[in-house]
Design a protein around this motif. Sequence first.
Motif, PDB file in Angstrom:
ATOM      1  N   SER A 196      -7.722   1.871   2.590  1.00  0.00           N
ATOM      2  CA  SER A 196      -7.424   2.050   1.216  1.00  0.00           C
ATOM      3  C   SER A 196      -7.843   0.987   0.174  1.00  0.00           C
ATOM      4  CB  SER A 196      -5.896   2.251   1.213  1.00  0.00           C
ATOM      5  OG  SER A 196      -5.378   3.433   1.691  1.00  0.00           O
ATOM      6  N   CYS A 206      -6.148  -1.686   7.313  1.00  0.00           N
ATOM      7  CA  CYS A 206      -5.835  -0.943   8.554  1.00  0.00           C
ATOM      8  C   CYS A 206      -6.359   0.328   8.604  1.00  0.00           C
ATOM      9  CB  CYS A 206      -4.144  -1.033   8.542  1.00  0.00           C
ATOM     10  SG  CYS A 206      -3.256  -0.440   7.120  1.00  0.00           S
ATOM     11  N   HIS A 207      -6.161   1.150   7.284  1.00  0.00           N
ATOM     12  CA  HIS A 207      -6.981   2.446   7.139  1.00  0.00           C
ATOM     13  C   HIS A 207      -7.985   2.512   6.136  1.00  0.00           C
ATOM     14  CE1 HIS A 207      -3.126   2.848   9.348  1.00  0.00           C
ATOM     15  NE2 HIS A 207      -3.665   3.643  10.015  1.00  0.00           N
ATOM     16  N   CYS A 245       1.410  -1.470   4.386  1.00  0.00           N
ATOM     17  CA  CYS A 245       0.867  -2.666   4.728  1.00  0.00           C
ATOM     18  C   CYS A 245       0.764  -3.402   3.255  1.00  0.00           C
ATOM     19  CB  CYS A 245      -0.164  -2.643   5.559  1.00  0.00           C
ATOM     20  SG  CYS A 245      -0.239  -1.916   7.025  1.00  0.00           S
ATOM     21  N   HIS A 274       0.195   4.171   1.376  1.00  0.00           N
ATOM     22  CA  HIS A 274      -0.123   4.643   2.368  1.00  0.00           C
ATOM     23  C   HIS A 274       1.164   4.500   3.257  1.00  0.00           C
ATOM     24  CE1 HIS A 274      -2.502   5.453   6.365  1.00  0.00           C
ATOM     25  NE2 HIS A 274      -2.075   6.604   6.028  1.00  0.00           N
ATOM     26  N   LEU A 275       1.004   3.461   4.316  1.00  0.00           N
ATOM     27  CA  LEU A 275       1.840   3.105   5.294  1.00  0.00           C
ATOM     28  C   LEU A 275       2.588   1.807   4.976  1.00  0.00           C
ATOM     29  CD1 LEU A 275       0.231   4.419   8.395  1.00  0.00           C
ATOM     30  CD2 LEU A 275       2.049   5.518   7.062  1.00  0.00           C
ATOM     31  N   CYS A 302      -6.991  -2.449   2.030  1.00  0.00           N
ATOM     32  CA  CYS A 302      -5.961  -2.372   2.932  1.00  0.00           C
ATOM     33  C   CYS A 302      -6.854  -2.267   4.146  1.00  0.00           C
ATOM     34  CB  CYS A 302      -4.975  -1.337   2.533  1.00  0.00           C
ATOM     35  SG  CYS A 302      -3.435  -1.518   3.566  1.00  0.00           S
ATOM     36  N   CYS A 319       0.810  -1.232  -0.157  1.00  0.00           N
ATOM     37  CA  CYS A 319      -0.164  -0.045  -0.125  1.00  0.00           C
ATOM     38  C   CYS A 319       0.864   1.298  -0.089  1.00  0.00           C
ATOM     39  CB  CYS A 319      -0.901  -0.059   1.283  1.00  0.00           C
ATOM     40  SG  CYS A 319      -1.980   1.376   1.585  1.00  0.00           S
TER      41      CYS A 319
HETATM   42  S1  FES Z   1      -1.149   1.053   4.799  1.00  0.00           S
HETATM   43 FE1  FES Z   1      -2.930   0.941   3.608  1.00  0.00          FE
HETATM   44  S2  FES Z   1      -4.432   2.044   4.485  1.00  0.00           S
HETATM   45 FE2  FES Z   1      -2.919   1.927   5.883  1.00  0.00          FE
END
Ligand code: FES
Length: 197
Positions: free
Chosen positions: A157, A154-155, A129, A126-127, A152, A124
């Motif tokens: 996406s 965790c948050h 994952c 974002h962070l 994803c 991802c």
């Molecule tokens: S790492 Fe994918 S939405 Fe948080």
Amino acid sequence: MSNEGVDKGRRRLLIGATTAMGAVGAAYVAVPFIKSMSPSAKARAAGAPVEADISKLEPGQRITVEWRGKPIWLVHRTEQNLSDLETLRDVLADPDSEMPQQPDYCKNATRSIKPEILVAIGICTHLGCSPTYRPDVAPEDLGAEWKGGFFCPCHGSKFDLAARVYKGVPAPTNLVIPPHKYLSDTLIVVGEDGEAA
Ligand code: FES
């Protein structure tokens, strides 16, 4: 005397043959030695290309290989998946892949060399994952508009089956398409550029 002459000649012949065999034997021995030198686990971690066999990858399935310590997804999209990609433009942040998240030869409607095969880095943007593969259509948790893609958890996406990010989610960009090329119809090398198909 004449027999001795023949024996000497025969011995010379045998010695010659043994020497030749020795040379051939040495050549064979060299092969595994060279093989053991490439590529080492260290070289692979540093980015040596990896091969992926997709001969058993059925439409709708995904397999994962590892390149540079990252999961590389290989997804065999169905005809339905491909026609769904066009219908999602309005909900995507970068439907035309304007951001440089893919090699030039994958800046197209399917973000791939062959329309049916997606090759993407499963991380991802974002962070970092690794999103889950959700090929199911309109599941309860993702809504009636969901046509299959990657989620994803965790948050939250969301990405479609061309690994393009949805609008309004934490991930800022589409997933990365790694350099890759086809060695044959069913063998892909990840980590090396090839020509557009
Ligand atoms: S790492 Fe994918 S939405 Fe948080």
